[in-house]
Write a protein that holds these residues in place. Structure first.
Motif, short mmCIF file in Angstrom:
data_model
loop_
_atom_site.label_atom_id
_atom_site.label_comp_id
_atom_site.label_asym_id
_atom_site.label_seq_id
_atom_site.Cartn_x
_atom_site.Cartn_y
_atom_site.Cartn_z
N SER A 101 1.17 -0.69 0.17
CA SER A 101 0.24 -0.15 0.52
C SER A 101 0.71 1.29 -0.50
O SER A 101 1.87 1.30 0.82
CB SER A 101 -0.49 0.24 1.29
OG SER A 101 -1.67 1.08 1.59
N THR A 130 -3.92 2.28 -4.83
CA THR A 130 -3.13 1.92 -3.71
C THR A 130 -1.64 2.46 -3.80
O THR A 130 -0.75 1.21 -3.19
CB THR A 130 -3.12 0.21 -3.01
OG1 THR A 130 -3.52 -0.36 -4.18
CG2 THR A 130 -4.83 0.30 -2.50
N SER A 135 -2.79 6.95 -3.08
CA SER A 135 -3.05 5.67 -2.26
C SER A 135 -4.70 6.30 -0.97
O SER A 135 -3.62 6.76 0.09
CB SER A 135 -1.87 5.54 -1.29
OG SER A 135 -2.23 4.84 -0.02
N THR A 140 -7.90 0.52 -0.43
CA THR A 140 -7.51 0.37 -0.19
C THR A 140 -8.34 -0.96 1.11
O THR A 140 -7.57 -2.96 0.51
CB THR A 140 -6.91 0.50 1.65
OG1 THR A 140 -6.41 1.86 0.73
CG2 THR A 140 -5.68 -1.09 2.50
N ASP A 209 -2.40 -0.82 9.58
CA ASP A 209 -3.05 -0.32 9.14
C ASP A 209 -5.09 0.26 9.41
O ASP A 209 -5.33 1.18 8.94
CB ASP A 209 -3.54 -1.12 7.96
CG ASP A 209 -3.81 -3.08 8.72
OD1 ASP A 209 -3.32 -2.55 10.19
OD2 ASP A 209 -4.00 -3.70 8.00
#
Length: 350
Positions: A101, A130, A135, A140, A209
């Protein structure tokens, strides 16, 4: 007058010192050109799910063409390759490569060039939504987009391989880092559970994340479960290498128990590995899986090596310092060790 002269000399000396300091920090010279290096080419490819198309990065065996340093900048070291060199005309196994990512194909050029130097064709794209400069948290949690990218590469290489390449479609592997590691595991047969992913993020609220996704406004409950949990396996892929794979906490035991040849690498050991990437439990559920925990390493050890300037500038940016190896082994040493292990795995499976 003398004071002015001395001030001027001092000022000039200061500027010269500063310039030498900047040069030292930004110096990413990797020494003389090697005697051998693979070919490297970037070509446009169509993909039904990407109206804008994709750029396909290819590394491949060849002995022709001039060797140059590619992907070099003030922050990162590049890789050596023969740009736009003709292919050698021989049949070679194919390996798909998927970045993490916010990453990109060039930053994984070190491992792609290593694999191509060992007789493999390596193919990668920058996954829209991503990738570096593009991004987005909401993209994601759409791993199926990345899978479709990888499948599009396989379709192209099977039907009309570019650059005169001759991939052996009976010997296809896939390797990925972080979100790319999770992506290639899905391609190899792992399946996701939306409920398991939400439970994992409940345990890790505000961390790794999960924290980034929540800060980006992602509503986990709104994730498209049908697409998120679909079967992404592709029988053309015979072997998978996943480095610090994301999404491993959301993968079902039933699906991974049916996977084929798999290697999982974690950067670090035991409890030093964040839950977001720790995958020893996953490897234990895959029949015959190879698991490697790399001591003296951390998540970003898999990215291209950085200059001193890169270490300083990214630290000042206030984000995760993807360049810092403080307290860790030399990144080049770690990458040589991982490269040896990945090459040996693909030699044994492809």
């Amino acid at each position: 007058m003398l004071r002015i002269f001395l001030w001027a000399i001092g000022a000039i000396a200061g500027v010269v010192t500063l310039l030498f300091g900047v040069v030292a920090l930004t110096d990413t010279d990797v020494g003389p050109l090697p005697e051998a290096a693979p070919g490297y080419r970037v070509v446009a490819m169509d993909a039904a799910h990407r109206p804008e198309g994709l750029l396909l990065h290819l590394w491949y065996p060849t002995d022709e063409g001039a060797i140059s340093l590619i992907g070099q900048n003030a922050l990162f070291y590049g890789f050596h390759a023969r740009r736009d060199a003709p292919a050698d005309g021989r049949v070679h196994p194919l390996v798909l490569l998927s970045h993490g990512s916010g990453g990109n194909a060039e930053r994984l050029g070190w491992i792609a060039a290593r694999l191509a130097g060992e007789g493999l064709i390596v193919a990668a794209v920058n996954h829209p939504g991503t990738t570096s400069g593009d991004s987005l948290p909401e993209r994601t949690v759409m791993p199926w987009e990345r899978i479709d990218d990888l499948r599009a590469i396989l379709d192209l290489m099977q039907a009309t391989p570019p650059a005169g390449l001759r991939p052996d479609m009976g010997r296809v592997g896939a390797a990925g880092f972080s979100l790319g590691g999770g992506s290639v595991l899905l391609l190899g047969g792992a399946r996701l559970s939306k409920d398991a992913f939400i439970a994992y993020c409940d345990r890790n609220a505000g961390r790794d994340d999960c924290g980034w996704l929540a800060e980006g406004g992602v509503d986990f409950a709104a994730i498209d479960a049908t697409r998120y949990e679909r079967d992404n396996s592709d029988p053309r892929v015979k072997a998978v290498v996943a480095v610090d794979p994301a999404l491993s906490q959301a993968m079902t035991k039933e699906s991974v128990a049916r996977m084929g040849a798999t290697m999982i690498i974690n950067l670090g050991e035991g409890n030093s590995i964040p839950e977001a990437m720790r995958a020893d439990h996953l490897a234990a559920s895959i029949p015959g899986a190879v698991y490697l925990a790399v001591p003296g390493a951390a998540h970003f050890s898999f990215l291209a090596r950085c200059s001193g300037f890169g270490v300083a500038m990214i630290a000042l940016a206030g984000d995760d310092n993807i360049c810092s190896d403080r307290g860790l082994r030399d990144r080049g040493e770690v990458q040589r060790e991982m490269g040896d292990a990945i090459v040996a795995f693909f030699r044994g499976t492809l």
